[in-house]
Design an enzyme around this catalytic site. Sequence first.
Site, PDB file in Angstrom:
ATOM      1  NE  ARG A  60      -1.857  -1.826   3.366  1.00  0.00           N
ATOM      2  CZ  ARG A  60      -1.873  -1.489   4.651  1.00  0.00           C
ATOM      3  NH1 ARG A  60      -2.739  -0.597   5.082  1.00  0.00           N
ATOM      4  NH2 ARG A  60      -1.024  -2.025   5.499  1.00  0.00           N
TER       5      ARG A  60
ATOM      6  CG  ASN B 188      20.091  30.766  18.030  1.00  0.00           C
ATOM      7  OD1 ASN B 188      19.307  31.329  18.797  1.00  0.00           O
ATOM      8  ND2 ASN B 188      19.740  29.760  17.269  1.00  0.00           N
TER       9      ASN B 188
ATOM     10  CG  HIS C  92       8.554  37.565   6.533  1.00  0.00           C
ATOM     11  ND1 HIS C  92       9.249  37.417   7.705  1.00  0.00           N
ATOM     12  CD2 HIS C  92       7.420  36.830   6.670  1.00  0.00           C
ATOM     13  CE1 HIS C  92       8.559  36.640   8.523  1.00  0.00           C
ATOM     14  NE2 HIS C  92       7.444  36.265   7.924  1.00  0.00           N
TER      15      HIS C  92
ATOM     16  CG  HIS D 236      12.933  35.921   7.518  1.00  0.00           C
ATOM     17  ND1 HIS D 236      12.519  37.221   7.283  1.00  0.00           N
ATOM     18  CD2 HIS D 236      14.010  35.731   6.730  1.00  0.00           C
ATOM     19  CE1 HIS D 236      13.322  37.773   6.392  1.00  0.00           C
ATOM     20  NE2 HIS D 236      14.245  36.896   6.041  1.00  0.00           N
TER      21      HIS D 236
ATOM     22  CG  HIS E 265      16.265  30.720   9.990  1.00  0.00           C
ATOM     23  ND1 HIS E 265      14.891  30.718  10.010  1.00  0.00           N
ATOM     24  CD2 HIS E 265      16.655  29.958  11.037  1.00  0.00           C
ATOM     25  CE1 HIS E 265      14.468  29.984  11.029  1.00  0.00           C
ATOM     26  NE2 HIS E 265      15.511  29.500  11.673  1.00  0.00           N
TER      27      HIS E 265
ATOM     28  CG  HIS F  94      36.177  11.444  -3.024  1.00  0.00           C
ATOM     29  ND1 HIS F  94      35.312  10.684  -2.268  1.00  0.00           N
ATOM     30  CD2 HIS F  94      37.140  11.874  -2.172  1.00  0.00           C
ATOM     31  CE1 HIS F  94      35.754  10.644  -1.021  1.00  0.00           C
ATOM     32  NE2 HIS F  94      36.862  11.355  -0.939  1.00  0.00           N
TER      33      HIS F  94
HETATM   34 ZN   LIG Z   1      10.992  38.201   8.234  1.00  0.00          ZN
HETATM   35 ZN   LIG Z   2      33.586   9.722  -2.768  1.00  0.00          ZN
END
Ligand SMILES: [Zn+2]
Ligand SMILES: [Zn+2]
Length: 350
Positions: free
Chosen positions: A20, A79, A116, A167, A169, A243
């Site tokens: 399913r 922060n 925003h 907003h 980020h 790589h």
């Molecule tokens: Zn904003």
């Molecule tokens: Zn690799």
Amino acid sequence: MPELRKDPIVGRWVIISTDRAKRPTDFTRDQVKLRGGFCPFCYGNENKTPSEVLAYRPAQNGAAAPKDSPGWTVRVVPNKFPALGIEGNIGRQAEGMFDKMNGIGAHEVVIETPEHTKTLASLPERRIEDVLWAFRDRILDLKQDKRFRYILIFKNHGEAAGASLEHAHCQLIALPIVPKQVVEELDGAKEYYRYKERCIFCDIIRQESEVGARVVAENQDFVSLAPYAPRFPFETWVLPKRHESAFENSPSTVYESLARALKTVLTKMDSVLDNPAYNLVIHSSPTQETTNDYYHWHIEIMPKLTKTAGFEWGTGFYINPTPPEEAARFLREATVETSPPPATAPALAR
Ligand SMILES: [Zn+2]
Ligand SMILES: [Zn+2]
Ligand SMILES: [Zn+2]
């Protein structure tokens, strides 16, 4: 019959329901919608955040603009409510048989746009590229701090994915330890390399490109695919084709391709899954061994369509109701316009 599949890197098993199988429309989702209100990340509110550690703003009349002024395209700030503190030393110590250390680390916010209403997916490629350069600049700076062993960049998009501010980020956390999930990937990749002398991610890319069933999109430098044993429906990884063990070591031309690859995948997800909440993480090598042959940096994108419940917590197994081949097909077949649009771009195939 459901299928048990094993991730070749970390050895994690998942249960894929094949009978399913859930299609995109079968999920009841929390579509990401803007609610508005006061926002400290918006243009003009620069004094409502801690002072910026980095910003890109076009120089005005040849002069550099003052710090924390408007006119930026990407802005990085500490922060306001950091999970870890930047000052002090690690102070590793024992508490009887237990280990502890001081909560040292950096916790920064990368504000992706002054607008925003924009999302990472809806930004022009050039602006997405700016965001990627900001990641690189911050990683290179924080790497010099020898207290840090790992730098994780991640994104919570939408409330259901854990975003507290709507907003657009990303967040960056520099840690004094290498997180367990990354250690598992590193160990798995190391073991594979010891045995085969090849990078497991390079092998995955080679095989998946040949098979094609789980490939979502591809450009010159990047491939986006549904992993063989995904934990979550529509989980998608973006990997550099050549790589490279660390995100910040990539040649400078690669960021343009990555911006294009990200825009393609995120726009496809928005189209197929109707603007889902999602988490995005960049997995890269630890700061003290950024150049190696066994680990291959990558981005993991996980749309928030299911909830982690008791079975997952109790076993570390995941039940995924959408086979990756089907998820990849839905995403691959979704035609989205990326710039520059092809001359014969078909209408949105939905
Ligand atoms: Zn904003
Ligand atoms: Zn690799
Ligand atoms: Zn990973």
